[in-house]
Scaffold this active site. Structure first.
Site: not given
Ligand code: DIR
Ligand code: MN
Ligand code: MN
Ligand code: MN
Length: 311
Positions: A100, A130, A132, A134, A147, A236, A238, A281
């Site tokens: 991402h 998402d 998350h 991000d 990401h 994303d 996920d 992703e």
């Molecule tokens: C987590 C995971 N918040 C980070 N983030 C992800 O690494 O900053 N985003 N997996 O897709």
């Molecule tokens: Mn993401």
């Molecule tokens: Mn994500």
């Protein structure tokens, strides 16, 4: 209609190998053929996947905790130009990632093209689907993975003057927090929660989807954006529950069903405001069972956003 295609084999925004193979897997599953033959788009741009992992500079030591900062910066700078060049022709742009972090480039490209198209009278809105948010800054991030930071750089909440580390990102490539809306959140870091709260960013978590249903949530998200604003959809995979999309670097249980994901994409298409989509992703190498479940989900999401209809 016309579609600019950008195929990004890149994994440097996070630590797991394999997410760079997603565009090849998605194209191999027939996605681009379906988009041209069944959905009737004329395709421009990439017909081959670019191996952006090869752009890695010799020295790429961490900077402010960010891993691979110069690699991600170089790749996203190039993507910003690629997406902009397609969008300025009036084409919708589809980018297949990659992790991402690439959205720093794709959204920068959309933002600039839309400002120019409407002579500064319109700004692109972003729907970020998402698990998350991000939106970590380099300082709030626990992982150092870029990401997890794209939205912070795109909104200007994170900035950098370091040479070759996102110093290329200009104001006309950024977005405003008021034109950003999240759907599907369920794994948001503590620092990110504070950022979302402090800036009043509109976010629909899985809790909101449970309460109101996906229909009402999408309606509220689109109402927040308004009916005269071009939309960049950054999806994303996920966001989907691992039951439908197991092959992704950071799966989180309790996510969207594939139908809910498709529904979001269908509704965004129906607005007629969609100017660009990212699908990111998908990591085919993490497939546990059922060789292409996640790739199939990705194909479905893109088809829906591009106007595939059930009836
Ligand atoms: C987590 C995971 N918040 C980070 N983030 C992800 O690494 O900053 N985003 N997996 O897709
Ligand atoms: Mn993401
Ligand atoms: Mn994500
Ligand atoms: Mn190319």
């Amino acid at each position: 209609s016309e579609l600019g295609v950008v195929l990004v084999g890149f994994s440097g925004g996070q630590c797991k190998d394999g997410v760079d193979a997603a565009p090849t897997a998605l194209v191999g599953a027939g996605l681009l053929d379906q988009i041209s033959d069944e959905l009737g788009y004329t395709l421009h741009g990439d017909s081959e996947v670019h191996n952006y992992n090869e752009m890695r500079p010799a020295n790429d030591e961490p900077h402010r905790g960010m891993k691979n900062p110069r690699s991600v910066s170089a790749v996203t700078q190039k993507l910003a130009t690629q997406v902009y060049e397609q969008a300025k022709e009036g084409r919708m742009v589809l980018t297949l990632g990659g992790d991402h972090s690439i959205a720093i480039g794709t959204i920068a490209g959309s933002a600039k093209a839309i400002r120019e198209r409407y002579q500064g009278r319109k700004e692109v809105a972003v729907i970020w689907v998402d698990a998350h948010a991000d939106i970590n800054t380099p300082e709030t991030s626990d992982s150092g993975n870029v990401h997890g930071m794209p939205v912070a750089f795109l909104t200007g909440l994170a900035t950098s003057n370091e040479k070759d580390v996102f110093d290329w990102l200009q104001d006309d490539q950024k977005i405003s927090t008021s034109k950003l809306v999240y759907i599907g959140l369920r794994d948001v870091d503590r620092g990110e929660k504070k950022i979302l709260r402090d800036h009043g960013i509109r976010a629909f978590s899985m809790h909101d989807i449970d309460r109101h249903g996906i229909g009402r949530v999408v309606e509220m998200a689109l109402a927040h954006i308004g009916s005269d604003t071009p939309i960049h959809l950054s999806f994303d995979v996920d966001a989907l529950d691992p039951m439908w999309a197991p092959s992704t670097g950071t799966p989180v249980r309790g996510g969207l069903t594939l139908r809910e994901g498709d529904y979001i994409a269908e509704c965004v298409h129906e607005t007629g405001q969609l100017v660009a989509m990212d699908l990111v992703e998908v990591n085919p190498s993490l497939e546990v069972t059922g060789a292409s479940e996640t790739v199939r989900a990705g194909v479905s999401l893109v088809r829906c956003a591009l106007g595939d209809t059930l009836l």
